[in-house]
Design an enzyme around this catalytic site. Structure first.
Site, PDB file in Angstrom:
ATOM      1  N   PHE A   1       0.858  -1.188   0.000  1.00  0.00           N
ATOM      2  CA  PHE A   1       0.000   0.000   0.000  1.00  0.00           C
ATOM      3  C   PHE A   1       0.888   1.229   0.000  1.00  0.00           C
ATOM      4  O   PHE A   1       1.685   1.430   0.912  1.00  0.00           O
ATOM      5  CB  PHE A   1      -0.911   0.017   1.230  1.00  0.00           C
ATOM      6  CG  PHE A   1      -1.858   1.198   1.229  1.00  0.00           C
ATOM      7  CD1 PHE A   1      -3.093   1.122   0.604  1.00  0.00           C
ATOM      8  CD2 PHE A   1      -1.501   2.399   1.838  1.00  0.00           C
ATOM      9  CE1 PHE A   1      -3.961   2.210   0.592  1.00  0.00           C
ATOM     10  CE2 PHE A   1      -2.356   3.492   1.824  1.00  0.00           C
ATOM     11  CZ  PHE A   1      -3.585   3.398   1.195  1.00  0.00           C
TER      12      PHE A   1
ATOM     13  N   ASP B   1       9.261   2.885   1.948  1.00  0.00           N
ATOM     14  CA  ASP B   1       8.053   3.631   2.292  1.00  0.00           C
ATOM     15  C   ASP B   1       7.820   3.413   3.786  1.00  0.00           C
ATOM     16  O   ASP B   1       7.288   2.383   4.200  1.00  0.00           O
ATOM     17  CB  ASP B   1       6.873   3.110   1.456  1.00  0.00           C
ATOM     18  CG  ASP B   1       5.544   3.767   1.853  1.00  0.00           C
ATOM     19  OD1 ASP B   1       5.481   4.423   2.910  1.00  0.00           O
ATOM     20  OD2 ASP B   1       4.566   3.587   1.102  1.00  0.00           O
TER      21      ASP B   1
ATOM     22  N   LYS C   1       2.103   9.963   8.157  1.00  0.00           N
ATOM     23  CA  LYS C   1       1.419   9.519   9.378  1.00  0.00           C
ATOM     24  C   LYS C   1       2.070  10.063  10.651  1.00  0.00           C
ATOM     25  O   LYS C   1       1.835  11.190  11.024  1.00  0.00           O
ATOM     26  CB  LYS C   1       1.327   7.992   9.392  1.00  0.00           C
ATOM     27  CG  LYS C   1       0.431   7.457   8.263  1.00  0.00           C
ATOM     28  CD  LYS C   1      -0.152   6.086   8.535  1.00  0.00           C
ATOM     29  CE  LYS C   1      -1.270   5.769   7.562  1.00  0.00           C
ATOM     30  NZ  LYS C   1      -0.854   5.108   6.341  1.00  0.00           N
TER      31      LYS C   1
HETATM   32  C1  LIG Z   1      -1.044   5.333   4.877  1.00  0.00           C
HETATM   33  C2  LIG Z   1       0.045   4.951   3.964  1.00  0.00           C
HETATM   34  C3  LIG Z   1       0.312   5.665   2.780  1.00  0.00           C
HETATM   35  C4  LIG Z   1      -0.568   6.799   2.310  1.00  0.00           C
HETATM   36  O1  LIG Z   1      -0.501   7.903   3.165  1.00  0.00           O
HETATM   37  P1  LIG Z   1      -1.612   9.059   3.023  1.00  0.00           P
HETATM   38  O2  LIG Z   1      -1.164  10.112   3.993  1.00  0.00           O
HETATM   39  O3  LIG Z   1      -2.934   8.448   3.355  1.00  0.00           O
HETATM   40  O4  LIG Z   1      -1.555   9.536   1.612  1.00  0.00           O
HETATM   41  C5  LIG Z   1       1.390   5.294   2.026  1.00  0.00           C
HETATM   42  N1  LIG Z   1       2.191   4.258   2.389  1.00  0.00           N
HETATM   43  C6  LIG Z   1       1.971   3.560   3.506  1.00  0.00           C
HETATM   44  C7  LIG Z   1       2.908   2.452   3.875  1.00  0.00           C
HETATM   45  C8  LIG Z   1       0.881   3.868   4.329  1.00  0.00           C
HETATM   46  O5  LIG Z   1       0.649   3.140   5.434  1.00  0.00           O
END
Ligand SMILES: *Cc1c(COP(=O)(O)O)cnc(C)c1O
Length: 393
Positions: free
Chosen positions: A134, A219, A248
């Site tokens: 994700f 990420d 986050k």
């Molecule tokens: C939540 C998340 C995203 C997306 O972040 P947003 O602030 O919602 O755009 C991308 N990568 C990972 C691993 C995430 O958990």
């Protein structure tokens, strides 16, 4: 008092929200419009690093809001410089670009890798990502994600994201070709079901990408900022990634994200990348306050210790109720159920009383726990007791 449906008709329906409105939060607790308290083990999806409305964030916002909110991203501001310096001093990266969301930071990482490929790899642009990953909800980050159904919902996708199998180095090797510029992964797949990358896999991935002359992008939107007990999850494997993204937890609840890269990779030139709100002092002042708290002596070792405590308590609960164990890293953990009761348990936890419990089921057989990093052992015990009662039914 029920919130009449008419009151919410003006909002687009993008998720099934329960019929309640949250009005107040403090630490690990949220309170709704009827005053009911909820023990929060979601915390805005691993966002509220220091819990709800922590004094550090209130102080940073209050101090900054009276001084300077937005000079424009075309100018330097103090908090932007301070936070960038703190991030580079405490990571293997040399430069930072601030963004507002994880998806936006990942878009920046994709652009940076593609530009680097154009300059140094004969126009290579493909970024190998993983099944069940994700990376966000923009078109490019949805295309990078390995979530089922996302290849068709807004087709056509952005091309250039071949998928390998997580924790399987041979499948990565197979996908590398002349067009490959990078490999991008989450050190723990969060939305995919709290699946940690093996340390050996991360090490092999760094060796392979180095040998093939391509970039490694982590990420850390969900795993960064202390969530796994280290400031950044790549530290567990002792590897040196080329690019990292954060979001986050870095804002502790306010919209803030960051793209970090090592000096050799930083090939953006003026005009290549930007954004109206990027690096604004109101948000970066909060980021600096959050990071300083994480760097305070004993904070991260406390996260590590409470992560182990949560793991132990979940394992006991699993054994008691005949479930299938637990997994995760630090304070990002999941209980594996022996059936598909996850969504039903989440609903009963919310609706139960007198106090509710907020949990998340990223898969029907999984409950995910993402408490504030300063959650107490007593609050963990309280959550376990509530979950014990729910599992007994
Ligand atoms: C939540 C998340 C995203 C997306 O972040 P947003 O602030 O919602 O755009 C991308 N990568 C990972 C691993 C995430 O958990």
């Amino acid at each position: 008092m029920q919130y009449h449906a008419a009151n919410t008709d003006s909002l687009m329906s993008i998720t099934n929200r329960p019929d309640l409105v949250f009005e107040r939060g403090e630490g690990s607790w949220l309170y709704d419009h009827q005053g009911k308290a909820y023990l929060d083990f979601i915390q805005g999806w691993a966002v509220n690093t220091l819990g709800h409305c922590p004094p550090e964030i209130a102080a940073a916002l209050t101090a900054q809001v009276g001084k300077l909110i937005n000079p424009s991203p075309a100018f330097y501001n103090g908090p932007m410089i301070e936070l960038a310096s703190l991030l580079t001093a405490n990571s293997v990266f040399d430069r930072v670009f601030f963004a507002n969301t994880g998806a936006e930071a990942n878009e920046g990482a994709i652009k940076l890798a593609r530009k680097w490929g154009r300059l140094h790899k004969d126009g290579a642009y493909e970024i190998i990502t993983f099944g069940h990953s994700f990376h966000g909800r923009t078109l490019a980050t949805m295309s990078a994600s390995g979530k089922a159904g996302w290849d068709t919902i807004y087709a056509p996708q952005v091309p250039g994201f071949p998928k390998a199998i997580y924790n399987d180095i041979a499948t990565v090797n197979e996908k590398i070709g002349p067009k490959t510029v990078a490999v991008m992964l989450e050190p723990v797949q969060g939305e995919g079901g709290v699946i940690p990358a093996d340390i050996e896999f991360l090490k092999a991935l760094r060796e392979l990408t180095t040998a093939r002359g391509i970039l490694l992008i982590v990420d850390e939107v969900q795993t960064g900022m202390g969530r796994t007990g280290k400031l950044f999850a790549y530290e567990h494997a002792g590897i040196l990634p080329d690019i990292m993204t954060l979001a986050k937890g870095i804002g502790g609840g306010v919209p803030l994200a960051a793209l970090l890269a090592r000096e050799e990779i930083c090939c953006f030139e003026p005009g290549d990348q930007g954004g109206t709100y990027n690096g604004n002092p109101l948000m970066t002042a909060v980021g600096a306050a959050v990071l300083k708290r994480l760097l305070a002596p004993g904070f991260l070792s406390g996260v590590e210790a409470r992560g182990q405590y949560l793991s132990k308590r979940l394992l006991e609960l699993s054994a008691k109720h005949g479930q299938k164990g637990e997994r995760g890293s630090g304070l990002l953990r999941a209980l594996v159920l022996d059936d598909e009761r996850g969504p039903e348990i989440v609903r009963r936890a919310l609706e139960g009383g007198p106090k509710g419990l907020l949990l998340n089921a990223p898969r029907p057989n999984l409950l995910r726990f993402m408490p504030a990093l300063n959650v107490s052992e007593a609050e963990i015990d309280q959550m376990i007791a509530m979950l014990d009662a729910l599992l007994a039914k």
